[in-house]
Design a protein around this motif. Sequence first.
Motif, PDB file in Angstrom:
ATOM      1  N   ARG A   3       0.780  -1.066   0.053  1.00 56.59           N
ATOM      2  CA  ARG A   3       0.029  -0.018  -0.063  1.00 56.59           C
ATOM      3  C   ARG A   3       0.763   1.179  -0.040  1.00 56.59           C
ATOM      4  O   ARG A   3       0.489   2.202  -0.779  1.00 56.59           O
ATOM      5  N   ASN A   4       1.840   1.329   0.661  1.00 61.16           N
ATOM      6  CA  ASN A   4       2.795   2.531   0.836  1.00 61.16           C
ATOM      7  C   ASN A   4       4.061   2.255   0.094  1.00 61.16           C
ATOM      8  O   ASN A   4       4.936   3.125   0.336  1.00 61.16           O
ATOM      9  N   THR A   5       4.157   1.563  -0.900  1.00 57.83           N
ATOM     10  CA  THR A   5       5.322   1.244  -1.480  1.00 57.83           C
ATOM     11  C   THR A   5       5.013   2.050  -2.916  1.00 57.83           C
ATOM     12  O   THR A   5       4.161   2.073  -3.598  1.00 57.83           O
ATOM     13  N   ARG A   6       6.187   2.941  -3.293  1.00 55.32           N
ATOM     14  CA  ARG A   6       6.095   3.722  -4.631  1.00 55.32           C
ATOM     15  C   ARG A   6       6.573   2.828  -5.664  1.00 55.32           C
ATOM     16  O   ARG A   6       7.780   2.946  -6.115  1.00 55.32           O
ATOM     17  N   ALA A   7       5.579   2.113  -6.168  1.00 51.42           N
ATOM     18  CA  ALA A   7       6.066   1.189  -7.240  1.00 51.42           C
ATOM     19  C   ALA A   7       6.096   2.198  -8.542  1.00 51.42           C
ATOM     20  O   ALA A   7       5.690   3.187  -8.696  1.00 51.42           O
ATOM     21  N   PHE A   8       6.901   1.601  -9.403  1.00 52.61           N
ATOM     22  CA  PHE A   8       7.158   2.243 -10.711  1.00 52.61           C
ATOM     23  C   PHE A   8       7.204   1.030 -11.812  1.00 52.61           C
ATOM     24  O   PHE A   8       7.345  -0.095 -11.666  1.00 52.61           O
ATOM     25  N   SER A   9       6.965   1.697 -13.224  1.00 52.04           N
ATOM     26  CA  SER A   9       6.992   0.620 -14.206  1.00 52.04           C
ATOM     27  C   SER A   9       8.041   0.853 -14.787  1.00 52.04           C
ATOM     28  O   SER A   9       9.231   1.659 -14.712  1.00 52.04           O
ATOM     29  N   GLY A  10       8.473   0.040 -15.818  1.00 52.46           N
ATOM     30  CA  GLY A  10       9.724  -0.217 -16.677  1.00 52.46           C
ATOM     31  C   GLY A  10       9.400  -0.591 -17.959  1.00 52.46           C
ATOM     32  O   GLY A  10       8.598  -1.365 -18.007  1.00 52.46           O
TER      33      GLY A  10
END
Length: 123
Positions: A3-10
């Motif tokens: 929930r509080n993780t700043r996920a990102f795409s690649g």
Amino acid sequence: MFRNTRAFSGFAVRDVEEAKRFYGETLGVEVTEEYGLLRLHLAGGTEVLAYPKPDHTPATFTILNFPVDDIDQAVEELGRRGVRFERYPGLEADEKGVFRGGGPYIAWFTDPSGNILSVLQDR
């Protein structure tokens, strides 16, 4: 859990320097390079990772969408910067390459690695 993780795409590119020029100079995105990887710094604090893959095969779907207020202006400016727009069967685009049916106005183009990107405008 995330929930509080700043996920990102690649996504993969075949040549990091070529991608750096395209995203940084042609599209005007803030780009940083570290350890041979690119980070695209997008509005709102979003980051996307671009990484090298020598046997890269382009995605067959849109990997990144750029919302704009005026698609005609964006398409014209991108055209001046050498960007060419894609046309897809069943999605009849106008003379500028903009598809104006059934949803947001959208124009697709590719990066130097053949990955599909778009500019789109909500109506």
